[in-house]
Design a protein around this motif. Structure first.
Motif, PDB file in Angstrom:
ATOM      1  N   PHE A   1       0.825  -1.204   0.000  1.00 13.46           N
ATOM      2  CA  PHE A   1       0.000   0.000   0.000  1.00 13.46           C
ATOM      3  C   PHE A   1       0.864   1.260   0.000  1.00 13.46           C
ATOM      4  O   PHE A   1       0.590   2.212  -0.741  1.00 13.46           O
ATOM      5  N   VAL A   2       1.914   1.268   0.804  1.00 14.13           N
ATOM      6  CA  VAL A   2       2.800   2.435   0.871  1.00 14.13           C
ATOM      7  C   VAL A   2       3.478   2.663  -0.475  1.00 14.13           C
ATOM      8  O   VAL A   2       3.585   3.803  -0.949  1.00 14.13           O
ATOM      9  N   VAL A   3       3.932   1.593  -1.130  1.00 14.81           N
ATOM     10  CA  VAL A   3       4.584   1.728  -2.439  1.00 14.81           C
ATOM     11  C   VAL A   3       3.601   2.268  -3.475  1.00 14.81           C
ATOM     12  O   VAL A   3       3.946   3.155  -4.281  1.00 14.81           O
ATOM     13  N   VAL A   4       2.360   1.782  -3.469  1.00 16.43           N
ATOM     14  CA  VAL A   4       1.348   2.264  -4.423  1.00 16.43           C
ATOM     15  C   VAL A   4       1.051   3.744  -4.185  1.00 16.43           C
ATOM     16  O   VAL A   4       0.996   4.536  -5.138  1.00 16.43           O
ATOM     17  N   VAL A   5       0.884   4.144  -2.941  1.00 18.02           N
ATOM     18  CA  VAL A   5       0.605   5.557  -2.638  1.00 18.02           C
ATOM     19  C   VAL A   5       1.811   6.427  -3.006  1.00 18.02           C
ATOM     20  O   VAL A   5       1.649   7.529  -3.544  1.00 18.02           O
ATOM     21  N   MET A   6       3.026   5.917  -2.748  1.00 19.39           N
ATOM     22  CA  MET A   6       4.228   6.663  -3.128  1.00 19.39           C
ATOM     23  C   MET A   6       4.287   6.868  -4.639  1.00 19.39           C
ATOM     24  O   MET A   6       4.603   7.968  -5.116  1.00 19.39           O
ATOM     25  N   ALA A   7       3.987   5.825  -5.389  1.00 13.55           N
ATOM     26  CA  ALA A   7       3.996   5.930  -6.857  1.00 13.55           C
ATOM     27  C   ALA A   7       2.934   6.918  -7.329  1.00 13.55           C
ATOM     28  O   ALA A   7       3.190   7.722  -8.240  1.00 13.55           O
ATOM     29  N   PHE A   8       1.759   6.896  -6.719  1.00 16.54           N
ATOM     30  CA  PHE A   8       0.690   7.830  -7.092  1.00 16.54           C
ATOM     31  C   PHE A   8       1.106   9.275  -6.822  1.00 16.54           C
ATOM     32  O   PHE A   8       0.947  10.154  -7.682  1.00 16.54           O
ATOM     33  N   VAL A   9       1.663   9.535  -5.649  1.00 19.43           N
ATOM     34  CA  VAL A   9       2.089  10.896  -5.293  1.00 19.43           C
ATOM     35  C   VAL A   9       3.247  11.338  -6.191  1.00 19.43           C
ATOM     36  O   VAL A   9       3.287  12.491  -6.652  1.00 19.43           O
ATOM     37  N   ALA A  10       4.181  10.423  -6.476  1.00 19.54           N
ATOM     38  CA  ALA A  10       5.299  10.767  -7.362  1.00 19.54           C
ATOM     39  C   ALA A  10       4.782  11.088  -8.762  1.00 19.54           C
ATOM     40  O   ALA A  10       5.248  12.033  -9.415  1.00 19.54           O
TER      41      ALA A  10
END
Length: 107
Positions: free
Chosen positions: A83-92
């Motif tokens: 979940f953290v990786v997906v949210v990081m990718a979305f924000v990036a």
């Protein structure tokens, strides 16, 4: 019994409930009316006795905890990291897109 949220009527508190569900007169209120000092279980304890009681209560509460197994812990950790990786990718992606947009708009 003590199913009502916020009820202070427990056997430990010395505060039993009456038949109508309301708490009876507490021992502290009775002591105030009669002018007697508290003694026994309800008396104020010393500093170290209170600290000891606090830690005993912490240990008792930790024994009630249902600890996850190794397999459950691995699953929970995997879900959180994913979940953290997906949210990081979305924000990036948003950051990159908005920076390109602002560069295009403002030159």
């Amino acid at each position: 019994m003590t199913e009502t949220t916020g009820s202070t009527a427990t056997p430990e508190s010395g505060n039993p409930e009456g038949a109508d569900g309301a708490a009876e007169t507490t021992a502290a209120e009775g002591d105030k009316k009669s002018g007697k000092k508290k003694s026994g279980k309800r008396a104020k304890k010393g500093l170290f006795a209170r600290i000891g009681l606090f830690y005993r209560q912490i240990i008792a509460e930790l024994r009630k905890v249902v600890w996850p197994s190794r397999n459950e812990l691995t699953n929970y950790t995997t879900v959180v990291v994913t979940f953290v990786v997906v949210v990081m990718a979305f924000v990036a992606g948003l950051d990159y897109g908005l920076s390109k947009l602002s560069l295009w708009v403002f030159g």
